[in-house]
Design a protein around this motif. Structure first.
Motif, short mmCIF file in Angstrom:
data_model
loop_
_atom_site.label_atom_id
_atom_site.label_comp_id
_atom_site.label_asym_id
_atom_site.label_seq_id
_atom_site.Cartn_x
_atom_site.Cartn_y
_atom_site.Cartn_z
N GLY A 140 1.00 -1.19 0.30
CA GLY A 140 -0.12 -0.27 0.03
C GLY A 140 1.49 1.17 -0.13
N ARG A 142 1.76 3.77 2.80
CA ARG A 142 2.27 4.43 3.23
C ARG A 142 3.89 3.91 3.40
NH1 ARG A 142 0.66 4.47 9.49
NH2 ARG A 142 -0.77 3.73 8.70
N TYR A 201 -4.42 -4.76 -5.32
CA TYR A 201 -5.41 -3.22 -6.14
C TYR A 201 -5.03 -3.74 -7.68
CZ TYR A 201 -3.38 -1.54 -1.32
OH TYR A 201 -3.11 -1.42 -0.15
N LYS A 256 -2.08 7.70 -2.36
CA LYS A 256 -3.68 8.56 -1.08
C LYS A 256 -4.81 6.97 -1.06
CE LYS A 256 -1.50 12.60 0.38
NZ LYS A 256 -1.46 12.18 1.51
N GLN A 257 -5.00 6.38 -2.61
CA GLN A 257 -6.27 5.93 -2.91
C GLN A 257 -6.08 4.52 -1.89
OE1 GLN A 257 -7.31 6.47 -7.01
NE2 GLN A 257 -7.12 8.75 -6.78
N SER A 259 -6.52 3.21 0.58
CA SER A 259 -7.66 3.41 1.47
C SER A 259 -7.21 2.59 2.72
CB SER A 259 -8.67 3.18 1.27
OG SER A 259 -9.10 2.24 1.02
N ASP A 260 -6.78 1.00 2.15
CA ASP A 260 -6.45 0.10 3.62
C ASP A 260 -4.84 0.75 4.26
OD1 ASP A 260 -5.37 -0.64 1.17
OD2 ASP A 260 -5.62 -2.52 1.55
N ASN A 261 -4.20 1.71 3.49
CA ASN A 261 -2.46 1.93 3.78
C ASN A 261 -1.96 3.10 3.34
OD1 ASN A 261 -0.64 1.67 5.61
ND2 ASN A 261 -0.17 -0.16 5.10
N PRO A 262 -2.77 4.03 3.33
CA PRO A 262 -2.96 4.86 3.02
C PRO A 262 -1.43 5.53 3.37
CG PRO A 262 -4.71 5.45 4.32
CD PRO A 262 -3.75 3.86 4.49
#
Length: 582
Positions: A140, A142, A201, A256-257, A259-262
């Motif tokens: 993701g 982060r 994703y 950013k998108q 969403s589970d680990n932006p």
């Protein structure tokens, strides 16, 4: 009873970061995919050695057209972004050593990713104040750092290039549009599901898998028109096409998108990124001068430490078919890796005692800890004259990486290691390429026992690496060798072993690459499965080593200058690399 139970629970909680990282350190960045017989070639004028035939061809074509090693490096990396997406790409970072033969000058170009300006030491901490699980952190947004490889390539090509920038992307653009054949290696890495986020994703899932969810089969013709469009923008506008404008917006949106680990990456981080030219670090070994990359990678310092420690402790030069060699290599590695964990990180943010760690008197004292009769067990960092109060780093560092070497007709040369970190990186895609997860190379724990960890997260900081591009010079300052490897924190061991073997005997560099790996990162001694290294298990155990037999999947690429002045290639049989030259 309740007090004893609470004590046990608190002990387990305290050990959780160490336990989690021990588990992850045991993983390989890319699983092994078999042994290939590699063809060794000799070139009088120019040579390219990369991890994929199409990348080798792209770089060689640039040389044939009058390009320099710096030009060819751009073409190679552009093609690797397409054909070896699991290992490197323009969504990642790199370190390059460049030898300017006319000026007799060695440069070190730093294209390592940086932490976002809004990141801090709590980036990988949970709300409960404990470190995140590495797998949760890795997939993701982060974990995505500001990509640096493209800015670095532009910086080096502006200084040393001979061809128009736009011309260097032609082959990669054309190949992206026409497609390339999925190799057995890429298929196996997809099928292994070693990166659990790869199907999470939509962009990566749709690109790497069939509509039925199966990994693309061997022989599938994979096209990437989105990457072709991105490369076309970069060819026309330069590296700024990635760092500003629509492509940068797409990168930030992907981060950013998730969403589970932006993630925290912003367009300002991309716009403000700068590649850096640093000073290479060089030290004598035998009759040679061996040069590596300075921090923020730990590769140069730690490799040079291992070589000198082995030289000081040996009774005579050793060969790869002896238990004495692997016993010595393991102990020298223990000492060097212990120093690495305590002292090495981004020198733009903390004091890194490079000269002290490579001081010969210091290394002579450290070498006395090496015994020919018994393994030393876990080594402790050395005490330096300038007292530095630090805690040891805790970062698993599992880069999925690629290394290539180039020498052009003028004798200029590149030794470059490039990475997106874990295989397939963060698994986020933007513009047809994968984004890195290099921020997980930081220590998740910022301090221990009140002492700061050198490799803690800080805004704009570059995470410590193990990438080890190396070059070797003779006593007349003639370039005689260049090499490096992927392999996470094991890179250092792979490179040190092969440098020692080649520079200590008349074995060829290819023969050295073919020899089995034995790795010790200040823990268990790992023996390469399915090789003659397994025969050393019992003798090493008798010397006190704790042994583990496992795949050790390097990807060494290099060249060595012969007495007649020709360049002899060396390609790791553990991957699908090739060499071309004339």
């Amino acid at each position: 009873m309740r007090t004893r139970f609470l004590s046990v629970i608190l002990t387990i909680i305290a050990l959780l970061p160490t336990i989690a990282f021990a588990v992850n350190e045991d993983l390989a960045p890319e699983s092994a995919t078999g042994i290939l017989t590699q063809k060794q070639i000799s070139a009088r004028h120019q040579l390219v050695v990369t991890a994929h035939p199409l990348a080798t061809q792209a770089g060689y074509k640039v040389l044939q057209q009058g390009g320099s090693a710096a030009d060819a490096a751009v073409a190679v990396q552009a093609m690797l972004t397409l054909v070896e997406p699991q290992s490197s790409g323009i969504g990642g970072g790199a370190f390059m050593l460049y030898w300017d033969n006319s000026k007799q000058q060695l440069s070190a170009f730093d294209g390592r990713e940086t932490a976002p300006a809004s990141a801090d030491e709590n980036l990988f901490m949970t709300g409960e104040g404990s470190p995140m699980d590495w797998w949760d952190a890795m997939v993701g947004g982060r974990s995505v750092g500001t990509p640096g490889v493209l800015a670095m390539l532009e910086l080096s090509q502006k200084k040393y290039g001979k061809q128009p920038w736009a011309s260097l992307f032609s082959d990669a653009i054309e190949q992206s549009e026409s497609g390339f054949t999925v190799s057995p290696r890429l298929h196996q890495l997809l099928a292994s599901k070693m990166n659990p986020g790869l199907g999470r994703y939509p962009q990566a899932r749709e690109y790497f898998f069939t509509p039925a969810g199966e990994p693309l089969p061997v022989g599938y013709q994979l096209t990437n028109p989105r990457l072709a469009g991105s490369l076309r923008q970069i060819a026309e506008r330069g590296a700024s096409a990635l760092y500003e404008g629509p492509l940068s917006e797409e990168i930030v949106a992907a981060v950013k998108q998730a969403s589970d680990n932006p993630g925290k990456l912003e367009q300002s981080d991309l716009k403000d990124y700068r590649a850096v030219e640093r000073q290479a670090i060089c030290r004598p070994f035998r009759q040679y001068r061996v040069c590596g990359f300075p921090p923020p990678t730990s590769g140069g310092v730690t490799t040079l430490q291992i070589l000198r420690l082995m030289e000081l402790a040996e009774q005579q030069p050793l060969t790869a078919d002896t238990v004495d060699f692997y016993h010595l290599l393991s102990q020298a590695s223990r000492l060097a890796y212990a120093d690495r964990a305590r002292y090495l990180a981004d020198s733009d943010f903390i004091q890194v005692p490079v000269d002290e760690l490579l001081d010969d008197e210091y290394l002579q004292q450290r070498s006395k800890l090496i015994s020919p009769l018994k393994d030393m067990d876990k080594a402790h960092p050395g005490e330096l004259p300038a007292k530095i109060s630090r805690a040891d780093d805790r970062s698993p560092e599992l880069p999925s990486t690629s290394h290539f070497v180039i020498v052009d007709r003028w004798g200029n040369a590149v030794s470059m290691t490039s990475s997106i970190e874990m295989a397939f990186g963060s698994t986020l895609m933007a513009g047809g390429f994968l984004l890195n997860n290099q921020l997980t190379d930081f220590s998740f724990v910022a301090e221990a026992d009140g002492k700061p960890v050198a490799n803690r997260v800080q805004p704009g900081k570059r995470p410590r690496s193990s990438m080890s591009p190396m070059m070797v010079f003779d006593q007349d300052n003639h370039l005689i060798a260049a090499l490096g490897s992927p392999g996470g924190s094991r890179i250092i061991s792979y490179v040190a072993k092969n440098l020692y073997l080649k520079l200590s005997s008349d074995t060829s560099l290819q023969q050295a690459f073919n020899s089995p790996h034995v790795v010790n990162r200040n823990g268990v001694t790992e023996l390469e499965a399915g090789t003659s290294a397994e025969q050393f298990a019992e003798p090493l155990q008798a010397l006190g080593h704790e042994i583990k037999i496992r795949d050790l999947n390097s990807g060494l690429h290099g060249f060595f200058r012969q007495t007649d002045g020709s360049w002899e290639s060396a390609v790791d049989p553990r991957r699908e690399g090739t060499a071309r030259g004339d």
